[in-house]
Design a protein around this motif. Structure first.
Motif, PDB file in Angstrom:
ATOM      1  N   GLU A  48       0.835  -1.210   0.000  1.00  0.00           N
ATOM      2  CA  GLU A  48       0.000   0.000   0.000  1.00  0.00           C
ATOM      3  C   GLU A  48       0.869   1.258   0.000  1.00  0.00           C
ATOM      4  N   LEU A  51       2.131   1.687  -3.539  1.00  0.00           N
ATOM      5  CA  LEU A  51       1.080   2.246  -4.389  1.00  0.00           C
ATOM      6  C   LEU A  51       0.860   3.736  -4.145  1.00  0.00           C
ATOM      7  N   ARG A  61       6.311   4.018 -12.845  1.00  0.00           N
ATOM      8  CA  ARG A  61       4.884   3.987 -12.508  1.00  0.00           C
ATOM      9  C   ARG A  61       4.305   2.603 -12.786  1.00  0.00           C
ATOM     10  N   ARG A  64       5.405   0.435  -9.961  1.00  0.00           N
ATOM     11  CA  ARG A  64       4.628   0.784  -8.760  1.00  0.00           C
ATOM     12  C   ARG A  64       3.252   0.152  -8.816  1.00  0.00           C
ATOM     13  N   ASP A  65       2.566   0.319  -9.945  1.00  0.00           N
ATOM     14  CA  ASP A  65       1.196  -0.175 -10.059  1.00  0.00           C
ATOM     15  C   ASP A  65       1.127  -1.700 -10.103  1.00  0.00           C
ATOM     16  N   GLY A  68       2.792  -3.158  -6.747  1.00  0.00           N
ATOM     17  CA  GLY A  68       1.951  -2.768  -5.612  1.00  0.00           C
ATOM     18  C   GLY A  68       0.686  -3.602  -5.563  1.00  0.00           C
ATOM     19  N   ALA A  69       0.035  -3.762  -6.713  1.00  0.00           N
ATOM     20  CA  ALA A  69      -1.187  -4.573  -6.770  1.00  0.00           C
ATOM     21  C   ALA A  69      -0.888  -6.029  -6.444  1.00  0.00           C
ATOM     22  N   LYS A  72       0.020  -6.446  -2.719  1.00  0.00           N
ATOM     23  CA  LYS A  72      -1.163  -6.201  -1.881  1.00  0.00           C
ATOM     24  C   LYS A  72      -2.066  -7.435  -1.917  1.00  0.00           C
ATOM     25  N   GLU A 121      -0.894 -11.198 -11.698  1.00  0.00           N
ATOM     26  CA  GLU A 121      -0.212 -10.007 -11.195  1.00  0.00           C
ATOM     27  C   GLU A 121       1.285 -10.198 -10.935  1.00  0.00           C
ATOM     28  N   CYS A 125       4.351  -8.012 -12.542  1.00  0.00           N
ATOM     29  CA  CYS A 125       5.320  -7.305 -11.697  1.00  0.00           C
ATOM     30  C   CYS A 125       6.741  -7.635 -12.148  1.00  0.00           C
TER      31      CYS A 125
END
Length: 135
Positions: A48, A51, A61, A64-65, A68-69, A72, A121, A125
């Protein structure tokens, strides 16, 4: 002539520092990856925080997205599995009632959904990280 040099320097200073952003997101991802699998709550919190990073460059970016997803989701998955493991162990000495059975079945469906998300995901990543560090 001097005003052109001053303008160039001012504009150059305004843009995002790609190396700094790359280092920021990659170090955050590596910190999460280094956590033991038993640290699901901490993984989710770190994801989190990842993100929430202010990132401007497209490659950073994307990391990160995507990461992060992924992390998480991985944290949520671990938290739910830990919760279910504890509940099943507690039920070893007594039979669950119908409401408990329904709740466990619903949680199992959620675990399956999270696992399916992770299958998408986590590779994304990894691809984003490879793209980031390859440039």
């Amino acid at each position: 002539m001097r005003w052109r040099i001053a303008l160039f320097l001012a504009l150059a200073a305004c843009g995002p520092d790609e190396k700094a952003e790359r280092d920021k997101v990659s170090s955050s991802v590596e910190r999460i990856r280094a956590m033991p699998s038993s640290a699901s709550v901490d993984q989710k919190k770190e994801a989190e925080a990842l993100l929430a990073l202010e990132i401007e460059t497209p490659r950073a970016r994307r990391v990160r997205d995507a990461c992060g997803a992924a992390y998480k989701t991985k944290g949520e998955y671990g938290i739910l599995v830990d919760e279910m493991t504890g509940r099943v162990a507690a039920l070893a000495s007594s039979a669950p009632d119908e409401n408990e059975k329904k709740a466990l079945a619903a949680k199992m469906e959620t675990v399956d959904e999270l696992l399916k998300e992770l299958e998408i995901e986590l590779p994304e990543c990894s691809r984003a990280m490879s793209d980031l560090v390859g440039h």
